[in-house]
Design a protein around this motif. Structure first.
Motif, mmCIF file in Angstrom:
data_model
loop_
_atom_site.group_PDB
_atom_site.id
_atom_site.type_symbol
_atom_site.label_atom_id
_atom_site.label_comp_id
_atom_site.label_asym_id
_atom_site.label_seq_id
_atom_site.Cartn_x
_atom_site.Cartn_y
_atom_site.Cartn_z
ATOM 1 N N ALA A 110 -45.513 -13.140 -62.750
ATOM 2 C CA ALA A 110 -44.478 -13.340 -63.769
ATOM 3 C C ALA A 110 -44.888 -12.724 -65.107
ATOM 4 O O ALA A 110 -44.097 -12.712 -66.040
ATOM 5 C CB ALA A 110 -44.183 -14.828 -63.933
ATOM 6 N N GLY A 111 -46.117 -12.240 -65.188
ATOM 7 C CA GLY A 111 -46.563 -11.557 -66.398
ATOM 8 C C GLY A 111 -47.436 -12.375 -67.331
ATOM 9 O O GLY A 111 -47.781 -11.921 -68.420
ATOM 10 N N PHE A 112 -47.820 -13.568 -66.935
ATOM 11 C CA PHE A 112 -48.684 -14.394 -67.774
ATOM 12 C C PHE A 112 -50.093 -13.812 -67.769
ATOM 13 O O PHE A 112 -50.612 -13.447 -66.719
ATOM 14 C CB PHE A 112 -48.688 -15.843 -67.285
ATOM 15 C CG PHE A 112 -47.403 -16.565 -67.542
ATOM 16 C CD1 PHE A 112 -47.280 -17.409 -68.625
ATOM 17 C CD2 PHE A 112 -46.305 -16.372 -66.710
ATOM 18 C CE1 PHE A 112 -46.086 -18.073 -68.879
ATOM 19 C CE2 PHE A 112 -45.112 -17.020 -66.952
ATOM 20 C CZ PHE A 112 -44.991 -17.868 -68.040
ATOM 21 N N LYS A 113 -50.690 -13.748 -68.956
ATOM 22 C CA LYS A 113 -52.008 -13.121 -69.085
ATOM 23 C C LYS A 113 -53.090 -14.052 -69.631
ATOM 24 O O LYS A 113 -54.263 -13.800 -69.446
ATOM 25 C CB LYS A 113 -51.908 -11.896 -69.985
ATOM 26 C CG LYS A 113 -50.907 -10.875 -69.495
ATOM 27 C CD LYS A 113 -51.371 -9.476 -69.735
ATOM 28 C CE LYS A 113 -50.389 -8.426 -69.282
ATOM 29 N NZ LYS A 113 -50.032 -8.463 -67.904
ATOM 30 N N ASN A 114 -52.665 -15.122 -70.319
ATOM 31 C CA ASN A 114 -53.658 -16.021 -70.903
ATOM 32 C C ASN A 114 -53.144 -17.463 -70.874
ATOM 33 O O ASN A 114 -51.987 -17.715 -70.541
ATOM 34 C CB ASN A 114 -54.039 -15.591 -72.320
ATOM 35 C CG ASN A 114 -52.833 -15.460 -73.213
ATOM 36 O OD1 ASN A 114 -51.951 -16.308 -73.218
ATOM 37 N ND2 ASN A 114 -52.792 -14.383 -73.985
ATOM 38 N N ASP A 167 -38.395 -17.528 -57.793
ATOM 39 C CA ASP A 167 -38.532 -16.895 -56.482
ATOM 40 C C ASP A 167 -39.973 -16.512 -56.155
ATOM 41 O O ASP A 167 -40.276 -16.154 -55.015
ATOM 42 C CB ASP A 167 -37.630 -15.661 -56.392
ATOM 43 C CG ASP A 167 -36.150 -16.016 -56.423
ATOM 44 O OD1 ASP A 167 -35.817 -17.198 -56.167
ATOM 45 O OD2 ASP A 167 -35.325 -15.117 -56.707
ATOM 46 N N LEU A 168 -40.862 -16.560 -57.137
ATOM 47 C CA LEU A 168 -42.277 -16.246 -56.902
ATOM 48 C C LEU A 168 -43.018 -17.390 -56.208
ATOM 49 O O LEU A 168 -44.127 -17.211 -55.724
ATOM 50 C CB LEU A 168 -42.974 -15.907 -58.223
ATOM 51 C CG LEU A 168 -42.456 -14.665 -58.948
ATOM 52 C CD1 LEU A 168 -43.089 -14.553 -60.332
ATOM 53 C CD2 LEU A 168 -42.723 -13.407 -58.124
ATOM 54 N N ILE A 169 -42.389 -18.557 -56.180
ATOM 55 C CA ILE A 169 -42.963 -19.735 -55.518
ATOM 56 C C ILE A 169 -42.144 -19.987 -54.251
ATOM 57 O O ILE A 169 -40.918 -19.975 -54.306
ATOM 58 C CB ILE A 169 -42.881 -20.985 -56.427
ATOM 59 C CG1 ILE A 169 -43.505 -20.722 -57.784
ATOM 60 C CG2 ILE A 169 -43.475 -22.201 -55.736
ATOM 61 C CD1 ILE A 169 -44.981 -20.910 -57.905
ATOM 62 N N PRO A 170 -42.790 -20.237 -53.130
ATOM 63 C CA PRO A 170 -42.024 -20.480 -51.886
ATOM 64 C C PRO A 170 -41.471 -21.907 -51.809
ATOM 65 O O PRO A 170 -41.883 -22.711 -50.978
ATOM 66 C CB PRO A 170 -43.055 -20.201 -50.789
ATOM 67 C CG PRO A 170 -44.372 -20.538 -51.420
ATOM 68 C CD PRO A 170 -44.233 -20.177 -52.875
#
Length: 183
Positions: A110-114, A167-170
């Motif tokens: 999802a783009g989280f970096k920190n 949608d990234l989590i099933p």
């Protein structure tokens, strides 16, 4: 305990047909000695990596003394688990093995970096997550202590913020129905 490399070397030695070093042709003995030296080097590097990881985790733990510094830590499985222990001190991270890895993969995708980004989205979705947990309570697999695993919170947070992230989590269909109802 033997290391993986030591185990590999023992297997190679076991499969050798020579019982004594004096029976091995010198050309083969040189190759075995060379291979043994490589295994020792690899083993040393694995040890260095393990030590570096231990030091990294200690630095993340020590950074908890300063909230701003702690939240600047990059997002990875080690920092994520420390964050969950910090944010939700009375809850277990996982209800089943690999659950945190699944959530961290979703967060990274999802783009989280920190950690600060996770902390912000948790703050933004606090009330929505409370409602979701209330409605999903019976569907959530609890930890051995009966608590809701802390890693469910960031998973619910990203799911509340974006259907693409959801949608990234099933999630199962029954969970999706609750999301659609609440969101």
């Amino acid at each position: 305990m033997r290391t993986i490399v030591q185990d590999a070397w023992a297997i190679i030695q076991h499969h050798m047909v020579y019982k004594k070093e004096s029976e091995i042709p010198s050309k083969i003995q040189r190759k075995l000695n060379s291979l043994s030296a490589l295994f020792e080097t690899v083993d040393d590097q694995f040890e260095n990596i393990r030590n570096e990881r231990d030091l990294y985790i200690q630095n993340v733990i020590q950074s908890k003394n300063n909230k701003i510094e702690f939240l600047k830590n990059e997002l990875n499985i080690d920092s994520f688990k420390e964050y969950l222990n910090w944010k939700f001190p009375n809850r277990s991270c996982e209800a089943w093995s690999g659950q945190s890895s699944m959530v961290i993969d979703a967060l990274i995708n999802a783009g989280f970096k920190n950690l600060i980004q996770i902390d912000e989205i948790l703050d933004e979705t606090k009330e929505t997550r409370r409602i979701l947990v209330e409605k999903l309570d019976k569907k959530i697999r609890k930890c051995e202590d009966g608590s809701i695993p802390s890693n469910i919170e960031p998973a619910l947070a990203i799911s509340a913020k974006s259907s693409e992230w959801r949608d990234l989590i099933p999630w199962g269909d029954d969970w999706i129905e609750v999301f659609d109802e609440v969101l």
